[in-house]
Each structure stands twice: as structure tokens, then as C-alpha cells.
Design an enzyme around this catalytic site. Structure first.
Site, PDB file in Angstrom:
ATOM      1  N   ILE B 485       0.834  -1.218   0.000  1.00 29.42           N
ATOM      2  CA  ILE B 485       0.000   0.000   0.000  1.00 29.42           C
ATOM      3  C   ILE B 485       0.855   1.248   0.000  1.00 29.42           C
ATOM      4  CG2 ILE B 485      -1.963   1.126   1.069  1.00 29.42           C
ATOM      5  CD1 ILE B 485      -2.659  -1.199   2.536  1.00 29.42           C
ATOM      6  N   GLY B 486       2.104   1.111   0.460  1.00 26.87           N
ATOM      7  CA  GLY B 486       2.857   2.350   0.608  1.00 26.87           C
ATOM      8  C   GLY B 486       4.336   2.192   0.319  1.00 26.87           C
ATOM      9  N   GLY B 487       4.670   1.306  -0.594  1.00 28.83           N
ATOM     10  CA  GLY B 487       6.076   1.179  -0.980  1.00 28.83           C
ATOM     11  C   GLY B 487       6.776  -0.027  -0.387  1.00 28.83           C
ATOM     12  N   SER B 526       0.816  -2.467  11.133  1.00 26.72           N
ATOM     13  CA  SER B 526       2.203  -2.028  10.913  1.00 26.72           C
ATOM     14  C   SER B 526       3.139  -3.229  10.888  1.00 26.72           C
ATOM     15  CB  SER B 526       2.639  -1.033  11.997  1.00 26.72           C
ATOM     16  OG  SER B 526       1.781   0.071  12.029  1.00 26.72           O
ATOM     17  N   LYS B 712      10.874  -1.555  13.461  1.00 24.90           N
ATOM     18  CA  LYS B 712       9.624  -1.503  14.222  1.00 24.90           C
ATOM     19  C   LYS B 712       8.540  -1.026  13.253  1.00 24.90           C
ATOM     20  CE  LYS B 712      11.940  -0.264  18.546  1.00 24.90           C
ATOM     21  NZ  LYS B 712      12.353   0.878  19.399  1.00 24.90           N
ATOM     22  N   GLY B 713       7.318  -1.381  13.524  1.00 24.88           N
ATOM     23  CA  GLY B 713       6.240  -0.903  12.666  1.00 24.88           C
ATOM     24  C   GLY B 713       6.144   0.607  12.721  1.00 24.88           C
ATOM     25  N   GLY B 715       3.530   2.443  10.511  1.00 27.53           N
ATOM     26  CA  GLY B 715       2.369   3.004   9.802  1.00 27.53           C
ATOM     27  C   GLY B 715       1.292   3.593  10.686  1.00 27.53           C
ATOM     28  N   GLU B 716       1.113   3.043  11.871  1.00 28.82           N
ATOM     29  CA  GLU B 716      -0.051   3.436  12.657  1.00 28.82           C
ATOM     30  C   GLU B 716       0.221   4.509  13.698  1.00 28.82           C
ATOM     31  OE1 GLU B 716      -0.682  -0.843  13.111  1.00 28.82           O
ATOM     32  OE2 GLU B 716      -2.802  -0.371  12.973  1.00 28.82           O
TER      33      GLU B 716
END
Lengths: 162, 756, 289
Positions: B485-487, B526, B712-713, B715-716
Site C-alpha cells: 500500500i505504501g512502498g 504495521s 519496528k512498525g 504506519g499506525e
């Protein structure tokens, strides 16, 4: 159905199609002609994902009847690159990571190119207001605006007399 | 900015190469949900309920079926009879009976826009016309939208088989409260009684939508032998497969789901709305069927994030040490039970050391669309209340709001809300980076105020499959089942290139369909760069080992005498010592010397760590109009390690702007008849480019020891702090604390002009 | 499903005949409202009459010292007409607040007027400007004030077969200035919560000799607030005049509570915007004087 026979120029090539009188240019581009790079995000002119250039003016193709294109020229995302050569706006979007999901990207690139075609040196504010009709939900616009500024700079370089 | 540069000993990790799918996406070639066409495909339309709550007495589809061009009509009765089964999908879990009923209502419609029937026809126009010919006999029932109203004794009951979970003894009466979650420790009342300063307040907001620009769409083709294909855009095609198979009662292996490019999801594309319906239509029609939502459908009938009513009491001693926190909140479940309250409770005050806490969350059913995950689901709402209250405490004590947060911040080893100790988190590092950032000390202009807020999200790992295989020329193919979704294709390719020590351009990444790669959980939580990334690294390491073995065999030496360096095998022992063999040479010969080089890693990735963020926001408020303008914004976040920094910054910037929109103007507006009044981008006001400034980012890197590169994640986390960061900035610009989102001009004006 | 026909007549007479022959036929110029309404099913016209191929309907002309704006002229074309933009900056900026650049490349002021939304951005500016419109119909042509077109939300005074041919703006003199401002939650892409247009004439001593103030989104149609203009005339824009202006504006507001704003907020904003828009118009009038 009483289909209309429409003749246009799309991305430089003559193109004829049949359409219902109420079909939009977006419907015909996507479903009739197969140019699916132009996206439908809202069908009400509020998101800009369907932006194309009609006779030199950028418009939402969801707000244009296909029949109106008779005798006119249409430019879509598929015609922005010259053959295999990406347009500087396209290249700068890639260099900046100015897309995440990429769904709004065709509309942004068509709109940004339309801006730079008439204003080679826009300010950040001018870019933001020009692109206010294009919604992006992924990027927060930061990298898009920077990509357009850098594409403008690149185009100014190109246009400088040797 | 874009030149590859070495960082921390890495060759490729931390560089910013062009993503592999980039050219397709800037030229319009990439295929998204509605771009795919199958031969002979029919077009579908869905009939949706005009009522927020009604019993379906009867549905008459005869007129629709008789319309020329109509090939199939289905209703909820076309689903098989189903037994309750909870299926976990990413950050949410749903009963498949509810999933099926949400796809097509059976006995009752529970919200305006609830699907009741669907049609497949030879054109979209005929399909829509046929849908309008379906006659539904409704017995309209009273509806309820509000959280407190839905909990009232005399409230209309949505489900007579839902009993509040989490209370004991088990209630004997069904309720609109589908769940209660409580966590905490110590003696809150005693600690608050002894506190030097106590702030309390009620904070509210209505649901908001993820606002992805691509509406949901799919094509399904179900053959007479029971085998089916689905092409759709989603955050997880394996989840689409499992939910579709479960709701239709068929084996998962009979459905092959091919992922199309996804035009944004943010948690909202982790479930099925259309796919099972398109399957039913396809089976009846014997042809592929496309179903697509309109923008209005998306707003009315996909899953927004819950609105909330949040009561907070927090106390501190005179030195600014937090002594107790009580948070009691209610979230909208919408039409079917949700579990968002869990993460609301666990993330509410988990970023502070507080000895006494009482944290209670409720899930409340009401006649709205079933809520779904939206970026850190459940965290931003409660964080808005807590971080607003923390800011008030700082104000009352005359303390710098960053110092107050630093004083109370949790560190590695401190217990989480669950009691489990935090691992290598970087919250204090983020707060220190905020304090050191020039933004924090920059002068403010007239009518401006600066707000700060911090927050976190637990992130996730979980199951992922990835394969790495070599072409005969030594070029590298990475295959995953995680939609990009984002690369993330770029991040996967970077990690494989780093392991194999080959140039990024030699690595390509593909997202395979459900029949071509093993299971992967959704792109959500994430988790992809962490968990799928781990699988890619594992598979790449297996390939590297194989390459060393093959080289050793070709040289006739022990594998221990071969080391891998710079994309080549180097012989370090025996009579071939000093010789080297490039990856391409080995790959070409390996095919006939041991077989093709390929490896698959199927893992359940553990060791994920929470991510923390601190956002600084400057707002300028026009007191005469109530207009709030964000004039400067900085997002600071512990990202563990940025594999591709452009796309990490992009997550931070995008999340921040979504949060700004949530804070300032986005909100669901229902009218008294229970119908959504703003189901479009005109009146659901997401930020446009001219609404926001550049979003400055600071990537703090406290590496995760349980990921090969420290990931670490990311996205959120960035949607957690903005609501309070904006509200705190407005409070400091105006001197007035506002508790109800959004901070739209009319509300800010009313707050500043209480006299009217 | 009713089939809609598409016609692109080349003369005004043909357009009148097509519209008169078909009571539900709708004229199309920019289409930014019409096509959305057709797609949503709110209207299903028997025919769409595209006006853009009629000679003279697109573009801006000088008519004596004034201007005639063809009904099919997109809003962005007004900005590109230097003389119009210099003479009527308020009208031009009002038209160029509608939607996005994409929308303004299509949308027309005539369409904005005939859509008859009380929140139409260009209409308060046109009413303040005392603009008129030329209407063609089965009985020939007639000229009426812009303010006479909208009757109620979505309803105009146009008779069957009639359509708007052009909008006419009067000549400008020394000391004239106009402006338009609106209140929206975002910076772009919103419908006006309140809009305010002002058109002033100021004499050499800085005294107001004429003032027209019009408001949008505070009543079923755009309203010309005569008392607001009267509050300014004769004054030198002192505090008392502005106080009287605010009172007159508030008294003229009869807004509704809806998803875009509350009654109280709309009334308050009408007063704020009226003062601000007068100040902008005054600056322009002074610059012209």
C-alpha cells in the site's frame, strides 16, 4: 439506446467511439477505450483522481459528458510520458517517493503538469492551491509538493537557452 | 537526497531507491480494483436499505429478474446457513455470521446503506435499474445512533442474541453493549484524593472514515466445478479468501484470490463487503461479475472508525508525577460487535508510569455501519482525551508539557498496561528529540499556539510467507503475499539486496496470489516490513546458504570454506582459496548442479515492538471566525530502523495529516432520520493540499533487537498524537480548552464566544 | 430508465426550440452541477442541450464601458481577461472560489446562478455589482437583474424554453470597488457557509456615495441587504457605520441549521464577513480613486 458517434483526438491519436448521451468522458475513457489510468474516486468532482486535459484545460472527466468531446482533444495520464521517456513530473514523483498507494497519482501528475505548462515557477502556496482539487489520503501532500517544485526547477533548466 | 548512501554499516538499508512498481503507478498502467476486466464479465449493483433499522418482511425480485439483460439476483437467503465462528483478521475479529449478514442483510437491516440484494446484468445501467425494481417490504423500527442513547434501558435493541461480553455473571438479557473491557491496578480513588492536582473532563467525537480514494471493488468468477477466482484490491487477499470461503461454506483451496493494486486502505480494506456477493451472483449467472462501490456506498456502508465518549480523571503530585488515571470510554461498534475497545484500554495511558489506573472500555451497538480498523484502531480517540488532560495538568502545574511527559515516560523494562514489560522502546528518545528540535523553541506569531502530544501503538508481527528465488542470471525475485500500500515492495527488495549483498536493482518484488504463495496475514498492524520483512530475510539467508553450498560443491571444498561477500562466493580454504564466483555464475550452473536456487520462509514473526511518536503542532486561530490553521507541524517517531526512509517519512506525514483532518473537520453527520448527511468528499472534509503545511519529520532509530535490521512498525503510530497535538495548540492559542472533535470553525467560534 | 438525448445546437434559436419542445430538457454549459445531479438520480432530463457550440456564448466582450460575459464562459477565463479582472475583481474572485481549478475550468457563472443554490459563490458578488442577465426564450430576449433569477433553492424565474445567454456588468468609474469573501471550513473545495459581496463607490473625500451588500447562504436565496448599504452611504466608514452595517446584516439573515453551519454561526459570520469584505472593497475603491 441511441448511441452517439464521437470523434476525438486522445493523446495525439484520432479516436472514435460510441457512447450513451449521458455517459461521462471518464466512463468512456475507462470502460470504452480501456485507458484505466484515469481513476474514479468520487464521480462528483471532489477528488481529482479523474483529471484529464480537455482542449488545453484540466478538468474532472467525471464532470464532462463524453459527447462533449466531439472534435476536441483529450490528454490523459497515459500520454504524459513521451514514449519511454518519463515527464519530469513523473520522474520527480518517483525520486521523492511522492506516492504511496498510487491511486490519486495519475490525477496529481496530470494536474501538476498542467500547472507547470502555464506557470514554470510556482510558489509552494500556488502549488498547494492549484492541487487543492486533488485529494491524496496517503502522503499528507508534503512529498507531492516537493516533487512538483523540483520538477518545475528541472523544467526551467531544460527550457533555458543553451 | 536520493543517492544511495552507506548507513550504520548497511549497503542498501536506509537508502531511497525508486520503488519497483513506481513507473506503473506514475504512467497509469497499474491495475487497481475497478481496472481489471474478465472476459464475459457482468456488472453488478447492490440495493441498499433506505432505513437505519427495519425488519425485512419480504423481498420480491421478480421484476428485476424479468428485466432484459439481468442474469442473476441474490439476497441474504442465498448465503448458506452459518454457525457462529469468530475469525481474527489482522487487528479485528468478526463472527462470520455477522460478516455474511453485513454483506447482505437477512432478517433485519441495521443501518442506512445496509445491502439487501444484488443484481448482475450486462451493463451497469441495467444492473442499477434492476436493483431499483426489487421490492422490499420493510417494517421500520425505531433506530438509535448515540452511544449513551444506545445504552439506555428503553433503547431499540439491534441484536437479540448479543449479551455483553466481559461482565460476570453473564447477563441474562441481550444488550447493545456488546463488550466491556477493564484493566488497571492500585487504588485510583485514594490516589486521586491525595493528588496535588486533578483534571477531569468528558471528550467526544463522532465516527470518522479512513477516506481511501479508491472505492471497494472486485471481480468474482465461480465455476460449475466449485472452483472460483476473485480479483480485488484489499489489504490482504488471504483474508478475502478466508472470509469469503467461510461465509459461503466452501474450502479455501477452491478460491484463488489475485491481489490488484490497492488504492489506500488504512485498515478499512481488511474485510469483505462485496466479494461473497459477487461470488453468489457469479455462480447464479455462470459468468464473472464485477461489483464496485460508489463513493456514497463507501461512506454509508463500509467501516468507519468509532466515535467515542471518553471520561478522564488524571491526578499528579506537586512535582508533576502522575499518581492516578481513570479512563472510562464508549466506542461505537456500529451494526455488529467490534473489539476496538481492547486496544483503547491497553493504549490509553500505557505510555506513562502510573501506579494507580482504572481503564474501562465499552463497545456499543447502534444503527450505523459496522466500524472497522482505522490506523491504530482504538488508540487515537482515547489518546486525544488523555493527552489533552496531560496538557491541562502541565498548565495547572506551570510545567513545560514536554518535561511533564519526560518525567512520567515509560522506559524499557517498565510494565505495559497488560503487565508485560516493554522491550527496547524509544519513547524517551522521541521526547528528547522533540525538546531538541528547533520547532519546539521557535517564536510564535500573533494568535498562534503550540501544542504537543505523544502516543504509541503496539504494532504486530504474525504469520507471513515469502520466497526468494534466483533467475539463471543471478537476478533475484522476492515473492510475498502482502499487498503493497505504501512502498513495501521497495522495502522487501532492499532487505533481500542487503542480505545477498547485491545491488537493489537486481532484486524485484512481486505480490503473489493465494494459490502461488503460502499464507500471509493482512497488510495492517504495521506488520509488513517487520513480519513479512523477516520472512524475506529468512528466505534470502537460505538462498545465501544454498549459494555457498553450491559454490563449495563446484569448488570441491567444504561449505565452511566459502564465505559470501559483495554478491559473490569467496573460497577461503583448500586449493581454490582466493577464487570467487559471482551470484550470476553460480545461479547459471546451479540449475544443473543441485537444482534451481529458491527458498521459502513461512514464519509466525514474534518480537515486534511498540512504536512511539511525539508531534508538535502550531496553530493560528482567527478568533472572529473560529478558523484554525495549522501553520507548522513536526512529527517525531521511533521507527526502529528506516529501511526506505522516504516511505517511512511518508507514513509519518500521511498519518499526521489524517490526524489533522480528524481533529479539525472530519466527522460523520447523521440526520434525525438516521441517514448519513455527508456521504461524499464535499462535506466529509478531508484535508486538501492548501490546508496543511509541510510536515517535518524526525526518524528516531532505536533498533528492534528482534529484527535483523532493527525494524519496528511505523504506519499506525503517526495517527495517534495529532488529535491532541492540534487541540492542545488551539487551547494554547485561545486559552480555551475544547473537548469535542472536530474543532471546526463553528465550534471554535462558539467556544470563544460563549455569549453567542 | 428514461433515455436522455444530447444536443449541441449552434444557434440561440435552435437551443430555444429544443428547450421549449422538451419541458424537462436542461441546458448544459459547465455541467459541474448538472452532471452530478444526473448521476445521483436527482434529475433525469429528457434532453441535455449543450450551449457551448453556440457562437458568442463563450467569452467576455466589452459592451460600451461595461462587459458581457457569455453564459458558457468558464470561471477561469474571467481571470484571464485583464480588463474584466481589473474592473470587477470581486466578481472574478468570487467565480474563482468555486470548487477546484478543474471545476472552474468548466463551471460558469450562469450555471452557478441558474443552479439557484443560496450558497452560490458568484451570485452575491453579481448582485452587489448590480449585474443583469440576458435571457433568450420563445418570446425573444429580455434583460433582468441577476437578483431576479433565483426564486428558491433549486428554482429560478426562467420560463419553459428560456435560458441565460449572457451576464452583463455595468461600467466602472473612479472610486468604485468590489469584493467577495466567504466562510468555509477548509481553504478550498467547500460550499460557502456564508458568502458576502460588496460593491462601493467612494468620493474623493473618502465618503461612501453608494454601497450594495449581498449575502449568500443566509436565506433561501442570495439577499441584497439594502439597509446594510444604507448604513454605509454618507459615512467615512467609521465605527458607527460598521456597527450599523453589522446590525443590518444580522437582521437580514434568516439562515438554517444544516451540516454546513448553525444559525448562530451563520449570523455571526455574516456580520464579520460583511465588515471584512467592505474593507477590501474600500481598499480597491480607494486605489481606483
Amino acid at each position: 439506446m441511441n448511441k452517439l458517434h464521437i470523434s476525438t483526438i486522445i493523446n495525439g491519436d484520432a479516436q472514435e467511439f460510441l457512447c450513451d448521451p449521458t455517459a461521462t468522458l471518464l466512463d468512456v475513457l475507462r470502460d470504452g477505450i480501456g485507458l484505466t489510468g484515469t481513476k474514479e474516486g468520487c464521480a462528483s468532482g471532489d477528488c481529482g483522481a479523474c483529471t484529464v486535459v480537455l482542449d488545453g484545460q484540466m478538468v474532472c472527466s467525471c464532470l464532462v459528458l463524453a459527447a462533449e468531446a466531439q472534435g476536441r482533444t483529450v490528454a490523459t495520464i497515459e500520454g504524459v510520458a513521451e514514449g519511454a521517456m518519463l515527464h519530469p513530473v513523473q520522474r520527480q514523483f518517483l525520486e521523492h517517493g511522492a506516492l504511496q498507494c498510487g491511486f490519486c497519482t495519475p490525477g496529481f501528475i496530470v494536474a501538476a503538469k498542467a500547472l507547470l505548462d502555464r506557470n514554470p515557477n510556482p510558489t509552494e502556496t500556488e502549488i498547494r492551491y492549484w492541487l487543492a482539487g486533488n485529494l491524496c489520503r496517503c502522503t499528507g501532500y508534503d512529498k507531492i509538493v516537493r516533487a512538483v517544485m523540483d520538477a518545475a526547477a528541472e523544467l526551467r533548466q531544460e527550457r533555458m537557452p543553451a | 537526497m536520493n543517492a544511495p548512501q552507506k548507513q550504520d554499516g548497511f549497503q542498501v538499508v536506509g537508502t531511497r531507491p525508486v520503488r519497483p512498481d513506481g513507473v506503473d503507478k506514475v504512467t497509469g498502467k497499474a491495475l487497481y480494483g475497478t481496472d481489471f476486466k474478465a472476459p464475459g464479465m457482468l456488472q453488478g449493483a447492490v440495493l441498499r436499505s433506505p432505513h437505519p433499522h427495519a425488519r425485512i418482511r419480504a423481498i420480491d425480485t421478480r421484476k428485476a429478474e424479468a428485466l432484459p439483460g439481468v442474469k442473476a439476483v441474490v439476497t441474504g437467503r442465498d448465503f448458506p446457513s452459518l454457525q457462529s465462528l469468530i475469525m481474527a483478521v489482522g487487528e479485528s475479529a468478526s463472527d462470520i455470521v455477522h460478516v455474511a449478514r453485513n454483506c447482505l442483510a437477512l432478517d433485519k437491516v441495521l443501518y442506512e446503506g445496509h445491502a439487501v440484494a444484488a443484481v448482475a446484468a450486462t451493463s451497469p445501467e441495467i444492473a442499477r435499474e434492476a436493483a431499483a425494481l426489487i421490492e422490499v417490504d420493510y417494517e421500520v423500527l425505531p433506530h438509535v445512533l448515540g452511544l449513551e442513547e444506545a445504552l439506555a434501558d428503553d433503547a431499540p435493541l439491534l441484536h437479540d442474541d448479543v449479551f455483553t461480553k466481559g461482565v460476570s455473571p453473564r447477563p441474562d438479557k441481550p444488550s447493545n453493549a456488546s463488550m466491556r473491557v477493564e484493566m488497571g491496578k492500585g487504588d485510583v480513588d485514594a490516589a486521586l484524593a491525595g493528588a496535588a492536582v486533578v483534571v477531569s473532563g468528558r471528550y467526544t467525537m463522532e465516527p470518522v472514515h479512513q477516506g481511501y480514494i479508491e472505492p471497494h471493488a472486485c471481480v468474482a468468477s465461480w465455476n460449475a466445478d466449485g472452483q472460483a477466482q476473485i480479483w480485488c484490491s484489499s489489504q490482504g487477499h488471504f483474508a478475502i479468501r478466508s472470509l469469503t470461503a467461510s461465509t459461503l461454506g466452501i474450502p479455501q483451496a477452491d478460491i484463488r484470490v489475485t491481489p490488484l493494486e490497492i488504492g489506500g486502505g488504512f485498515g478499512g480494506k481488511t474485510t469483505v463487503y462485496l466479494e461473497p456477493v459477487a461470488m453468489l451472483l457469479s455462480r447464479k449467472a455462470g459468468r464473472p461479475v464485477r461489483l464496485a462501490m460508489s463513493r456514497e456506498d463507501v461512506f454509508r456502508a463500509s467501516g468507519p472508525a468509532p466515535g467515542a465518549v471518553i471520561d478522564v480523571r488524571i491526578g499528579a503530585d506537586a512535582d508533576g508525577m502522575l499518581v492516578a488515571a481513570e479512563v472510562d470510554f464508549k466506542y461505537h461498534s456500529g451494526a455488529y460487535p467490534a473489539i476496538t475497545a481492547h486496544s483503547g484500554v491497553s493504549s490509553a495511558v500505557g505510555h506513562y508510569r502510573i501506579a494507580n489506573t482504572r481503564l474501562i472500555g465499552w463497545e456499543v451497538l447502534c444503527n450505523r455501519p459496522a466500524t472497522k480498523a482505522y490506523r491504530a484502531p482504538g488508540a487515537p480517540q482515547v489518546n486525544f482525551a488523555v493527552e489533552s488532560a496531560i496538557d491541562e495538568i502541565a498548565g495547572k502545574l506551570g510545567m513545560d508539557p514536554l518535561e511533564l511527559r519526560l518525567k512520567n515516560a515509560v522506559a524499557p523494562g517498565d510494565p505495559q498496561t497488560s503487565g508485560v514489560p516493554f522491550g527496547m522502546i524509544g519513547w524517551i528518545e522521541c521526547l528528547e528529540a522533540a525538546r531538541a528540535h528547533p520547532h519546539w523553541s521557535a517564536p510564535l506569531g500573533p494568535n498562534q499556539g503550540r501544542g504537543v502530544a505523544g502516543g504509541y501503538w503496539g504494532n504486530y508481527g504474525g504469520p507471513s510467507t515469502a520466497s526468494v528465488s534466483l533467475g539463471e542470471d543471478g537476478s533475484v525475485l522476492v515473492t510475498t503475499g502482502s499487498p503493497d500500500i505504501g512502498g513495501s515492495r521497495a522495502a522487501m527488495a532492499i532487505m533481500a539486496a542487503e542480505v545477498l549483498e547485491v545491488p537493489y536493482e537486481k532484486v524485484r518484488c512481486t505480490i503473489a496470489d493465494t494459490a502461488s504463495i503460502g499464507f500471509s496475514m493482512v497488510t495492517g498492524g504495521s506488520r509488513v516490513t517487520f513480519a513479512t520483512g523477516k520472512a524475506v530475510v529468512d528466505a534470502a539467508n537460505m538462498v545465501k546458504d544454498t549459494l555457498r553450498e553450491r559454490a563449495a560443491r563446484m569448488w570441491g571444498v567444504a561449505a565452511a570454506d566459502v564465505e559470501w561477500r559483495d554478491g559473490a562466493a569467496h573460497c577461503t580454504g583448500g586449493d581454490k582459496a582466493g577464487e570467487s564466483m559471482a551470484i550470476g555464475t553460480i545461479a547459471a550452473r546451479a540449475i544443473f548442479a543441485g537444482g534451481p536456487v529458491s527458498a521459502e520462509a513461512a514464519i509466525n514473526a514474534a518480537g515486534w515492538l511498540p512504536g512511539f511518536g511525539v508531534h508538535i503542532c502550531d496553530t493560528e486561530v482567527d478568533a472572529e471566525t473560529g478558523q484554525v490553521r495549522v501553520v507548522r507541524y513536526t512529527a517525531i517517531q521511533d521507527v526502529g530502523r528506516a529501511i526506505h526512509p522516504d516511505y517511512v517519512e511518508g507514513q509519518m506525514q500521511g498519518g499526521a495529516v489524517q490526524g489533522i483532518g480528524w481533529a479539525l473537520n472530519e466527522t460523520y453527520i447523521y440526520n434525525a432520520q438516521g441517514k448519513l448527511d455527508n456521504p461524499g468528499f464535499l462535506d466529509y472534509r478531508m484535508p486538501v493540499a492548501s490546508d496543511v503545511p509541510m510536515i517535518d519529520t524526525v526518524m528516531v532509530e532505536v533498533p528492534n533487537p528482534d529484527h535483523p535490521f532493527g525494524v519496528k512498525g511505523v504506519g499506525e503510530v503517526p495517527i495517534v498524537p495529532p488529535l491532541a497535538a492540534v487541540a492542545n495548540a488551539v487551547a494554547r492559542a485561545t486559552g480555551v480548552r475544547m473537548h469535542d472533535l472536530p474543532l471546526s470553525p463553528d465550534r471554535v467560534y462558539a467556544a470563544l464566544h460563549p455569549e453567542g | 430508465m428514461t433515455a436522455t438525448a444530447y444536443h449541441a445546437p449552434e444557434t440561440i434559436e435552435q437551443a430555444v426550440a429544443l428547450l421549449a419542445g422538451n419541458p424537462s430538457a436542461r441546458p448544459l454549459s459547465g455541467g459541474t452541477d448538472l452532471i452530478v445531479q444526473m448521476r445521483s438520480g436527482r434529475i433525469a432530463p429528457a434532453a441535455v442541450i449543450d450551449l457551448k457550440r453556440i457562437a458568442g456564448l463563450s467569452g467576455v466582450r466589452r459592451v460600451g464601458d461595461g462587459f458581457a460575459i457569455g453564459a458558457a464562459t468558464p470561471c477561469t477565463a474571467l481571470k484571464d481577461h485583464a480588463e474584466l479582472a481589473a474592473a470587477w475583481p470581486g466578481v472574478v474572485e468570487a467565480a474563482n472560489l468555486i470548487g477546484s481549478v478543474q471545476v472552474r475550468n468548466r463551471a460558469t457563472m450562469a450555471g452557478n446562478l441558474c443552479n439557484a443554490s443560496p450558497a452560490a459563490d458568484s451570485v452575491p458578488a453579481l448582485v452587489a455589482a448590480n449585474a443583469t442577465c440576458l435571457i433568450a426564450g420563445p418570446d425573444g430576449q429580455r434583460e433582468v437583474p441577476v437578483a431576479a433569477i433565483p426564486q428558491a433553492p433549486g428554482r429560478t424565474s426562467l420560463a419553459p424554453g428560456e435560458f441565460l445567454v449572457e451576464i452583463r456588468l455595468p461600467a466602472r468609474g473612479v472610486g468604485d470597488g468590489d469584493a467577495y469573501l466567504r466562510s468555509i471550513p477548509r481553504t478550498e473545495m467547500d460550499i460557502a457557509v456564508v458568502g458576502a459581496g460588496a460593491n462601493l463607490t467612494v468620493d474623493a473625500e473618502g465618503r461612501c456615495t453608494a454601497a450594495r451588500i449581498a449575502l449568500g447562504a443566509v436565506a433561501p436565496t442570495v439577499v441584497l441587504v439594502a439597509d446594510a448599504g444604507a448604513a454605509l452611504v454618507g459615512s467615512r466608514f467609521d465605527d458607527a457605520a460598521f456597527a450599523a452595517l453589522a446590525e443590518a446584516v444580522k437582521a437580514a439573515c434568516h439562515p438554517i441549521d444544516d451540516k454546513r453551519g448553525t444559525i448562530a454561526y451563520r449570523k455571526a459570520m455574516a456580520a464579520v464577513l460583511a465588515r471584512r469584505v467592505v474593507l477590501t472593497a474600500l481598499k480597491r475603491a480607494g486605489a481606483a480613486a
